[in-house]
Design a protein around this motif. Structure first.
Motif, PDB file in Angstrom:
ATOM      1  N   UNK A   1      24.785  55.182  34.285  1.00 37.60           N
ATOM      2  CA  UNK A   1      24.860  53.747  34.314  1.00 37.60           C
ATOM      3  C   UNK A   1      26.055  53.138  33.143  1.00 37.60           C
ATOM      4  N   UNK A   2      25.593  53.915  32.009  1.00 39.32           N
ATOM      5  CA  UNK A   2      26.543  53.334  30.806  1.00 39.32           C
ATOM      6  C   UNK A   2      28.114  53.629  30.960  1.00 39.32           C
ATOM      7  N   UNK A   3      28.455  54.873  31.770  1.00 42.19           N
ATOM      8  CA  UNK A   3      29.707  55.000  32.057  1.00 42.19           C
ATOM      9  C   UNK A   3      30.440  53.924  33.089  1.00 42.19           C
ATOM     10  N   UNK A   4      29.519  53.750  34.121  1.00 45.17           N
ATOM     11  CA  UNK A   4      29.958  52.769  35.310  1.00 45.17           C
ATOM     12  C   UNK A   4      29.984  51.217  34.683  1.00 45.17           C
ATOM     13  N   UNK A   5      29.110  51.159  33.796  1.00 54.85           N
ATOM     14  CA  UNK A   5      29.091  49.718  33.049  1.00 54.85           C
ATOM     15  C   UNK A   5      30.533  49.585  32.282  1.00 54.85           C
ATOM     16  N   UNK A   6      30.904  50.777  31.545  1.00 54.39           N
ATOM     17  CA  UNK A   6      32.013  50.643  30.901  1.00 54.39           C
ATOM     18  C   UNK A   6      33.260  50.594  31.643  1.00 54.39           C
ATOM     19  N   UNK A   7      33.375  51.141  32.710  1.00 49.79           N
ATOM     20  CA  UNK A   7      34.495  51.380  33.674  1.00 49.79           C
ATOM     21  C   UNK A   7      34.885  50.131  34.253  1.00 49.79           C
ATOM     22  N   UNK A   8      33.651  49.156  34.609  1.00 48.40           N
ATOM     23  CA  UNK A   8      33.848  47.875  35.255  1.00 48.40           C
ATOM     24  C   UNK A   8      33.979  46.771  34.020  1.00 48.40           C
ATOM     25  N   UNK A   9      33.280  46.791  32.692  1.00 49.81           N
ATOM     26  CA  UNK A   9      33.407  45.884  31.969  1.00 49.81           C
ATOM     27  C   UNK A   9      34.756  45.799  31.205  1.00 49.81           C
ATOM     28  N   UNK A  10      35.308  46.952  31.132  1.00 49.15           N
ATOM     29  CA  UNK A  10      36.934  46.848  30.526  1.00 49.15           C
ATOM     30  C   UNK A  10      37.862  46.045  31.363  1.00 49.15           C
ATOM     31  N   UNK A  11      37.857  46.525  32.557  1.00 50.28           N
ATOM     32  CA  UNK A  11      38.752  45.870  33.438  1.00 50.28           C
ATOM     33  C   UNK A  11      38.477  44.298  33.791  1.00 50.28           C
TER      34      UNK A  11
ATOM     35  N   UNK B   1      40.903  41.542  32.911  1.00 55.54           N
ATOM     36  CA  UNK B   1      41.585  40.611  34.067  1.00 55.54           C
ATOM     37  C   UNK B   1      41.262  38.994  33.478  1.00 55.54           C
ATOM     38  N   UNK B   2      39.963  39.088  32.814  1.00 57.36           N
ATOM     39  CA  UNK B   2      39.860  37.676  32.276  1.00 57.36           C
ATOM     40  C   UNK B   2      40.851  37.039  31.534  1.00 57.36           C
TER      41      UNK B   2
ATOM     42  N   UNK C   1      50.739  34.308  40.890  1.00 57.54           N
ATOM     43  CA  UNK C   1      49.967  35.371  39.864  1.00 57.54           C
ATOM     44  C   UNK C   1      48.522  35.037  39.338  1.00 57.54           C
ATOM     45  N   UNK C   2      48.571  33.686  39.049  1.00 56.95           N
ATOM     46  CA  UNK C   2      47.399  33.102  38.591  1.00 56.95           C
ATOM     47  C   UNK C   2      46.090  33.214  39.712  1.00 56.95           C
ATOM     48  N   UNK C   3      46.403  32.945  40.964  1.00 61.47           N
ATOM     49  CA  UNK C   3      45.618  33.043  41.821  1.00 61.47           C
ATOM     50  C   UNK C   3      45.166  34.525  42.264  1.00 61.47           C
ATOM     51  N   UNK C   4      46.295  35.424  42.087  1.00 55.58           N
ATOM     52  CA  UNK C   4      45.973  36.846  42.381  1.00 55.58           C
ATOM     53  C   UNK C   4      44.910  37.447  41.149  1.00 55.58           C
ATOM     54  N   UNK C   5      45.500  37.136  40.124  1.00 57.29           N
ATOM     55  CA  UNK C   5      44.466  37.449  38.925  1.00 57.29           C
ATOM     56  C   UNK C   5      43.172  36.870  38.976  1.00 57.29           C
ATOM     57  N   UNK C   6      43.118  35.672  39.548  1.00 55.16           N
ATOM     58  CA  UNK C   6      41.669  35.064  39.319  1.00 55.16           C
ATOM     59  C   UNK C   6      40.965  35.684  40.409  1.00 55.16           C
ATOM     60  N   UNK C   7      41.448  35.905  41.707  1.00 54.47           N
ATOM     61  CA  UNK C   7      40.568  36.605  42.772  1.00 54.47           C
ATOM     62  C   UNK C   7      40.213  37.840  42.163  1.00 54.47           C
ATOM     63  N   UNK C   8      41.187  38.506  41.438  1.00 57.47           N
ATOM     64  CA  UNK C   8      40.701  40.213  41.012  1.00 57.47           C
ATOM     65  C   UNK C   8      39.789  40.027  40.153  1.00 57.47           C
ATOM     66  N   UNK C   9      39.761  38.979  39.377  1.00 55.86           N
ATOM     67  CA  UNK C   9      38.613  38.872  38.094  1.00 55.86           C
ATOM     68  C   UNK C   9      37.520  38.528  38.637  1.00 55.86           C
ATOM     69  N   UNK C  10      37.277  37.685  39.866  1.00 57.14           N
ATOM     70  CA  UNK C  10      36.197  37.456  40.316  1.00 57.14           C
ATOM     71  C   UNK C  10      35.506  38.724  41.051  1.00 57.14           C
ATOM     72  N   UNK C  11      36.264  39.366  41.758  1.00 56.46           N
ATOM     73  CA  UNK C  11      35.646  40.518  42.236  1.00 56.46           C
ATOM     74  C   UNK C  11      35.018  41.401  41.488  1.00 56.46           C
ATOM     75  N   UNK C  12      35.744  41.743  40.307  1.00 58.23           N
ATOM     76  CA  UNK C  12      35.329  42.594  38.907  1.00 58.23           C
ATOM     77  C   UNK C  12      34.044  41.980  38.468  1.00 58.23           C
ATOM     78  N   UNK C  13      34.103  40.719  38.264  1.00 61.72           N
ATOM     79  CA  UNK C  13      32.990  40.053  37.643  1.00 61.72           C
ATOM     80  C   UNK C  13      31.742  40.154  38.430  1.00 61.72           C
ATOM     81  N   UNK C  14      31.811  40.075  39.790  1.00 61.02           N
ATOM     82  CA  UNK C  14      30.405  40.169  40.791  1.00 61.02           C
ATOM     83  C   UNK C  14      30.033  41.697  40.437  1.00 61.02           C
ATOM     84  N   UNK C  15      30.872  42.626  40.432  1.00 63.07           N
ATOM     85  CA  UNK C  15      30.630  44.191  40.281  1.00 63.07           C
ATOM     86  C   UNK C  15      30.183  44.235  38.905  1.00 63.07           C
ATOM     87  N   UNK C  16      30.793  43.493  37.882  1.00 59.25           N
ATOM     88  CA  UNK C  16      30.360  43.403  36.424  1.00 59.25           C
ATOM     89  C   UNK C  16      28.678  43.068  36.282  1.00 59.25           C
TER      90      UNK C  16
END
Length: 307
Positions: free
Chosen positions: A209-219, A223-224, A245-260
């Motif tokens: 879980x620590x490895x997964x956390x780091x893998x998600x937290x860093x990107x 992205x933020x 680009x702002x919209x694209x990066x914002x959507x990507x950040x939102x998805x990664x944030x949910x996973x985070x």
């Protein structure tokens, strides 16, 4: 003959002499009575005050004449004697029920006796003898005070009652300690074996879980930062080339944030479970071990050598 009642500085009693001018305090003089049994002018009269034990008694007796005070005190003494006799009788009946094995009936008798005496040593000992089937089941007493300790037990039962129980049932307590130790040894070994197995599994889980956390937290953090930079450029330029680009990066950040959030919750739970594994109170075996050790500690306090 008219009486006067005057308290002396010690609150014990006064002596008055009747004269033509009234009563005169002659507390230190001798009391003499006339031949006809009446006090005449020039002779002395003695009144005795009761010694009060509390402010409540002072208030109740303060306005009474000496005769009324004596009557009230005698009434109290009679009531006290009656109460003592009733207490002794109820305790005797309770002892008879104990001897016959009628423990529930004896418990009710001694419970009644507890309200008849301030100290109630006999009633208290009898009550717990009935409650524990004459200490055939001493855990009934220990369970009540295992968490509170010997101090609360002595406070509730009274020092004399506890001392008598210690004296009369020391062998019972010693035997019960031995039985608890025999149960504790294999149970402790079993608990530690299971705990060690869980510890290994939980360590592996925590690493994953620590490895997964780091893998998600860093990107997610990356992205933020990128989204903020691109968004800032979009507001500072007039061409609007950074909107997409702002919209694209914002959507990507939102998805990664949910996973985070999801992986962070799993990571925290892994820490919590591993920490809980080190405590005794998180398993049935551990809870029983805690109970056994608390019982043993209180039983040891009830052995005579602990006094």
């Amino acid at each position: 003959m008219e009486e006067r009642m005057v308290d002396d500085e010690y609150g014990r009693g006064i002596r008055l002499k009747k004269t033509k001018d009234g009563y005169v305090d002659v507390t230190d003089a001798s009391l003499q009575e006339g031949e006809d049994g009446e006090y005449e002018e020039g002779e002395e009269i003695a009144f005795e005050y009761p010694v009060f034990d509390s402010d409540e008694d002072d208030e109740e007796l303060a306005g009474l004449s000496p005769e009324e005070a004596v009557k009230l005190i005698r009434k109290r003494e009679e009531e006290e004697e009656k109460r003592k006799a009733e207490y002794a009788q109820v305790c005797q009946e309770g002892d008879a029920l104990l001897a016959s094995g009628s423990f529930k009936a004896a418990e009710l008798k001694f419970e009644r006796a507890l309200g008849l005496d301030e100290e109630a040593t006999d009633a208290c000992v009898g009550y717990w003898r009935a409650k524990t089937a004459d200490f055939a089941n001493p855990d009934a007493l220990i369970e009540e005070y295992a968490d509170e300790g010997i101090e609360n037990l002595e406070y509730d039962l009274g020092i004399r009652a506890v001392d008598r129980i210690k004296r009369d049932y020391a062998q019972t307590f010693q035997r019960r300690i031995k039985e608890l130790e025999e149960e504790e040894t294999p149970l402790c070994a079993e608990f530690e074996e299971k705990q060690e197995k869980r510890r290994a599994l939980l360590s592996v889980r925590l690493k994953k879980t620590t490895a997964v956390f780091c893998a998600v937290a860093i990107p997610t953090i990356a992205l933020l930062i990128v989204t903020l930079i691109v968004g800032l450029k979009n507001f500072t330029t007039l061409g609007g080339e950074y909107i997409t680009p702002t919209i694209a990066f914002g959507v990507a950040f939102f998805l990664f944030f949910v996973a985070f959030i999801f992986v962070t919750n799993r990571w925290i739970n892994a820490f919590r479970i591993r920490r809980a594994n080190e405590r005794l109170d998180t398993t049935e075996e551990g809870k029983r071990l805690l109970q056994i050790r608390a019982y043993k500690e209180l039983y040891e306090c009830l052995l005579p050598h602990q006094e």
